[in-house]
Scaffold this active site. Structure first.
Site, PDB file in Angstrom:
ATOM      1  N   GLY A 198     -17.621 -44.645  -4.229  1.00 39.90           N
ATOM      2  CA  GLY A 198     -17.093 -43.366  -3.737  1.00 39.90           C
ATOM      3  C   GLY A 198     -18.226 -42.564  -3.119  1.00 39.90           C
ATOM      4  N   ASP A 221     -16.676 -47.011  -0.201  1.00 38.36           N
ATOM      5  CA  ASP A 221     -15.680 -45.923  -0.202  1.00 38.36           C
ATOM      6  C   ASP A 221     -14.414 -46.452   0.469  1.00 38.36           C
ATOM      7  OD1 ASP A 221     -14.362 -43.206   0.219  1.00 38.36           O
ATOM      8  OD2 ASP A 221     -16.288 -42.548  -0.575  1.00 38.36           O
ATOM      9  N   ASP A 241     -11.227 -50.377  -2.355  1.00 26.78           N
ATOM     10  CA  ASP A 241     -10.577 -49.508  -3.339  1.00 26.78           C
ATOM     11  C   ASP A 241     -11.232 -49.742  -4.708  1.00 26.78           C
ATOM     12  OD1 ASP A 241      -8.930 -48.224  -5.120  1.00 26.78           O
ATOM     13  OD2 ASP A 241      -7.053 -49.018  -4.288  1.00 26.78           O
ATOM     14  N   MET A 242     -11.865 -48.700  -5.252  1.00 26.83           N
ATOM     15  CA  MET A 242     -12.589 -48.854  -6.528  1.00 26.83           C
ATOM     16  C   MET A 242     -11.648 -49.168  -7.695  1.00 26.83           C
ATOM     17  SD  MET A 242     -13.658 -44.906  -7.004  1.00 26.83           S
ATOM     18  CE  MET A 242     -12.431 -43.595  -7.034  1.00 26.83           C
ATOM     19  N   HIS A 259     -15.023 -37.043 -11.797  1.00 22.25           N
ATOM     20  CA  HIS A 259     -14.395 -35.732 -12.088  1.00 22.25           C
ATOM     21  C   HIS A 259     -13.079 -35.535 -11.323  1.00 22.25           C
ATOM     22  CE1 HIS A 259     -16.584 -33.099  -8.768  1.00 22.25           C
ATOM     23  NE2 HIS A 259     -15.938 -34.111  -8.253  1.00 22.25           N
ATOM     24  N   ASP A 260     -12.797 -36.443 -10.365  1.00 23.00           N
ATOM     25  CA  ASP A 260     -11.526 -36.357  -9.626  1.00 23.00           C
ATOM     26  C   ASP A 260     -10.367 -37.007 -10.384  1.00 23.00           C
ATOM     27  OD1 ASP A 260     -12.765 -35.159  -7.480  1.00 23.00           O
ATOM     28  OD2 ASP A 260     -13.006 -37.001  -6.336  1.00 23.00           O
ATOM     29  N   GLU A 288     -22.787 -36.204 -12.765  1.00 28.36           N
ATOM     30  CA  GLU A 288     -21.648 -35.290 -12.896  1.00 28.36           C
ATOM     31  C   GLU A 288     -22.062 -34.088 -13.735  1.00 28.36           C
ATOM     32  OE1 GLU A 288     -18.550 -35.330 -11.719  1.00 28.36           O
ATOM     33  OE2 GLU A 288     -17.970 -37.419 -11.353  1.00 28.36           O
ATOM     34  N   GLU A 320     -13.832 -31.432 -15.162  1.00 28.87           N
ATOM     35  CA  GLU A 320     -15.216 -31.574 -15.601  1.00 28.87           C
ATOM     36  C   GLU A 320     -15.179 -31.832 -17.102  1.00 28.87           C
ATOM     37  OE1 GLU A 320     -17.339 -31.901 -13.363  1.00 28.87           O
ATOM     38  OE2 GLU A 320     -16.396 -30.934 -11.654  1.00 28.87           O
TER      39      GLU A 320
HETATM   40  C1  LIG Z   1     -15.740 -35.945  -4.260  1.00 24.38           C
HETATM   41  S1  LIG Z   1     -16.111 -37.236  -3.179  1.00 24.38           S
HETATM   42  C2  LIG Z   1     -17.756 -37.665  -3.650  1.00 24.38           C
HETATM   43  C3  LIG Z   1     -18.546 -38.241  -2.523  1.00 24.38           C
HETATM   44  C4  LIG Z   1     -20.009 -38.528  -2.837  1.00 24.38           C
HETATM   45  N1  LIG Z   1     -20.179 -39.397  -3.977  1.00 24.38           N
HETATM   46  C5  LIG Z   1     -20.733 -37.221  -3.056  1.00 24.38           C
HETATM   47  O1  LIG Z   1     -21.122 -36.908  -4.176  1.00 24.38           O
HETATM   48  O2  LIG Z   1     -20.874 -36.490  -2.067  1.00 24.38           O
HETATM   49  C6  LIG Z   1     -15.151 -38.550  -3.848  1.00 24.38           C
HETATM   50  C7  LIG Z   1     -15.170 -39.790  -2.973  1.00 24.38           C
HETATM   51  O3  LIG Z   1     -14.356 -40.784  -3.596  1.00 24.38           O
HETATM   52  C8  LIG Z   1     -13.716 -41.505  -2.567  1.00 24.38           C
HETATM   53  N2  LIG Z   1     -12.553 -42.226  -3.080  1.00 24.38           N
HETATM   54  C9  LIG Z   1     -11.362 -41.697  -3.469  1.00 24.38           C
HETATM   55  N3  LIG Z   1     -10.541 -42.685  -3.876  1.00 24.38           N
HETATM   56  C10 LIG Z   1     -11.233 -43.848  -3.748  1.00 24.38           C
HETATM   57  C11 LIG Z   1     -10.904 -45.219  -4.017  1.00 24.38           C
HETATM   58  N4  LIG Z   1      -9.715 -45.562  -4.503  1.00 24.38           N
HETATM   59  N5  LIG Z   1     -11.852 -46.161  -3.772  1.00 24.38           N
HETATM   60  C12 LIG Z   1     -13.080 -45.820  -3.272  1.00 24.38           C
HETATM   61  N6  LIG Z   1     -13.439 -44.528  -3.006  1.00 24.38           N
HETATM   62  C13 LIG Z   1     -12.522 -43.558  -3.245  1.00 24.38           C
HETATM   63  C14 LIG Z   1     -13.361 -40.430  -1.565  1.00 24.38           C
HETATM   64  O4  LIG Z   1     -13.051 -40.951  -0.295  1.00 24.38           O
HETATM   65  C15 LIG Z   1     -14.610 -39.557  -1.588  1.00 24.38           C
HETATM   66  O5  LIG Z   1     -15.543 -39.938  -0.613  1.00 24.38           O
HETATM   67  O1  LIG Z   2     -14.330 -28.801  -3.134  1.00 27.29           O
HETATM   68  C1  LIG Z   2     -14.901 -29.675  -3.802  1.00 27.29           C
HETATM   69  C2  LIG Z   2     -16.209 -29.529  -4.240  1.00 27.29           C
HETATM   70  C3  LIG Z   2     -16.790 -30.531  -4.982  1.00 27.29           C
HETATM   71  C4  LIG Z   2     -18.121 -30.408  -5.461  1.00 27.29           C
HETATM   72  C5  LIG Z   2     -18.906 -29.343  -5.071  1.00 27.29           C
HETATM   73  C6  LIG Z   2     -20.182 -29.215  -5.582  1.00 27.29           C
HETATM   74  C7  LIG Z   2     -20.673 -30.156  -6.466  1.00 27.29           C
HETATM   75  O2  LIG Z   2     -21.949 -30.050  -6.969  1.00 27.29           O
HETATM   76  C8  LIG Z   2     -19.886 -31.218  -6.838  1.00 27.29           C
HETATM   77  C9  LIG Z   2     -18.616 -31.348  -6.332  1.00 27.29           C
HETATM   78  O3  LIG Z   2     -16.135 -31.655  -5.309  1.00 27.29           O
HETATM   79  C10 LIG Z   2     -14.861 -31.809  -4.897  1.00 27.29           C
HETATM   80  C11 LIG Z   2     -14.162 -32.963  -5.240  1.00 27.29           C
HETATM   81  O4  LIG Z   2     -14.734 -33.920  -5.975  1.00 27.29           O
HETATM   82  C12 LIG Z   2     -12.851 -33.106  -4.826  1.00 27.29           C
HETATM   83  O5  LIG Z   2     -12.167 -34.212  -5.165  1.00 27.29           O
HETATM   84  C13 LIG Z   2     -12.229 -32.145  -4.084  1.00 27.29           C
HETATM   85  C14 LIG Z   2     -12.878 -31.028  -3.730  1.00 27.29           C
HETATM   86  C15 LIG Z   2     -14.201 -30.825  -4.132  1.00 27.29           C
END
Ligand SMILES: C[S@@+](CC[C@H](N)C(=O)[O-])C[C@H]1O[C@@H](n2cnc3c(N)ncnc32)[C@H](O)[C@@H]1O
Ligand SMILES: O=c1cc(-c2ccc(O)cc2)oc2c(O)c(O)ccc12
Length: 354
Positions: A198, A221, A241-242, A259-260, A288, A320
């Site tokens: 991801g 990703d 897909d993870m 955390h998602d 995290e 979280e």
């Molecule tokens: C909140 S972002 C974090 C991105 C990066 N690790 C960072 O900290 O900036 C979560 C990431 O999980 C990816 N993601 C969501 N579902 C996924 C899946 N089923 N397989 C792989 N990646 C996935 C999203 O596309 C996104 O880029």
């Molecule tokens: O809107 C967000 C923001 C974050 C985020 C911001 C700052 C950090 O240090 C960590 C994470 O992460 C998100 C996320 O994981 C998501 O699924 C949706 C929105 C956001």
């Protein structure tokens, strides 16, 4: 007045003042967004020194009286510094950059502009109006109520929003990765290959590999994310897909991913990470937030707790976690040992061993 009633009156005055922060709480976000859109910090930086209100208004195409009011608010909040002049009239006021205002620039190294643009977008603000339904049912996703489908599906169908998410998260990923490398470099010692699960557009891994050039990186990703990611030396982008499978490596890294998701989903992702690493020497590194409770709260607690609310608004099941909650998901996924390293940053570093 009695001492008790004086104390009560003071408390009420303070509470009244505090409530204004909530009633007008949107103001700082809206004005900072406006400053980013006007490119005030970028114009001041390329000018190379202080600019008068008139020079700035001309360069930005703004009305001087309106800009004066916006700059007064921003200046009060620590953005931009007023340079003292001998003249009294507002048109001769000069402004220069501060450390905080440089973070509003589009391309500065520690810019946070893209995160502000993400959080203040209509798509991300809509769900905040639907939290009551989420609280009453614990089933209705606030994001789905506002935008019709969950975040990652929405992003896959809306390239402009996908870019907003990738850019927004990338700017703070750079800052968080540098903090981790600086304060806990041991986490990456002896790792030949690492898969960032991801990993978004690869910004985290690129920052990591630049600092630890012995690491060969795989940025993993969803396909619509990796297909748009820029090319980086030493990094291979893999779409997938993870929840199905994670590419093999010496170690897996997950930042702001777990955390998602809810506990069952995290356990599923972590089991796939466990499958991807060597049983004897591998590890999973999780970056995290760790929620501290009671007396352990510190200057980062406010942001960490706010991020938990972001998860409530923007994800279906994300949250979280406290140290105990992390221990539960890591152990339930089949890891035998886990270590939490707290650092001076929003995320902590959690290491999980097979
Ligand atoms: C909140 S972002 C974090 C991105 C990066 N690790 C960072 O900290 O900036 C979560 C990431 O999980 C990816 N993601 C969501 N579902 C996924 C899946 N089923 N397989 C792989 N990646 C996935 C999203 O596309 C996104 O880029
Ligand atoms: O809107 C967000 C923001 C974050 C985020 C911001 C700052 C950090 O240090 C960590 C994470 O992460 C998100 C996320 O994981 C998501 O699924 C949706 C929105 C956001």
């Amino acid at each position: 007045m009695e001492v008790k009633s004086i104390t009560k009156a003071k408390e009420e005055a303070q509470a009244n003042l505090d409530m204004w922060k909530y009633a007008l709480g949107f103001t700082p976000m809206a004005i900072v967004k406006c400053a980013i859109e006007l490119q005030i910090a970028d114009v001041l930086e390329s000018h190379g020194g202080a600019m008068t209100l008139l020079e700035l208004s001309t360069a930005l195409g703004c009305s001087p009286p309106t800009l004066h009011r916006i700059m007064r608010y921003l200046n009060h909040r620590g953005f931009f510094k007023r340079v003292p002049t001998s003249q009294e009239d507002s048109s001769s006021i000069s402004y220069e950059q501060t450390t905080l205002s440089r973070m509003l620039m589009k391309n500065s190294e520690n810019s946070m502009a893209s995160l502000v643009m993400l959080e203040s977008s209509h798509v991300m603000l809509g769900p905040w109006h639907n939290l009551r339904a989420r609280a009453l049912t614990n089933g209705a996703s606030a994001f789905v109520s506002a935008n019709g489908e969950e975040l990652w599906k929405y992003a896959s169908e809306n390239p402009a929003h996908s870019k907003l998410i990738n850019d927004g998260l990338a700017c703070r990923a750079r800052v968080d990765i540098l903090a981790i490398i600086d304060q806990y470099p041991e986490a990456f010692k002896g790792i030949g290959s690492l898969v960032d699960v991801g990993g978004g557009d690869g910004t985290s891994l690129h920052t990591l590999v630049k600092a630890c050039p012995w690491i060969r990186g795989t940025n993993f990703d969803l396909p619509h994310v990796t297909s748009m990611a820029p090319n980086y030396v030493g990094i291979e982008h893999v779409g997938g897909d993870m929840f199905e499978r994670v590419p093999k490596a010496d170690a897996a890294f997950l930042m702001s991913v777990l955390h998602d998701w809810n506990d069952e989903e995290c356990i599923h992702i972590l089991r796939n990470c466990l499958e991807a690493i060597p049983k004897d020497t591998g590890k999973v590194i999780i970056a995290e937030a760790v929620i501290e409770e009671g007396e352990k709260e510190n200057e980062y607690s406010d942001v960490r707790l706010a991020l938990d609310m972001v998860m409530l608004a923007h994800t279906e099941t994300g949250k979280e976690r406290t140290s105990k909650e992390w221990e539960y998901v890591v152990k339930a996924a089949g890891f035998s040992r886990f270590k939490v390293k707290l650092i001076e940053a929003i995320p902590a570093v959690i290491e999980a061993y097979p």
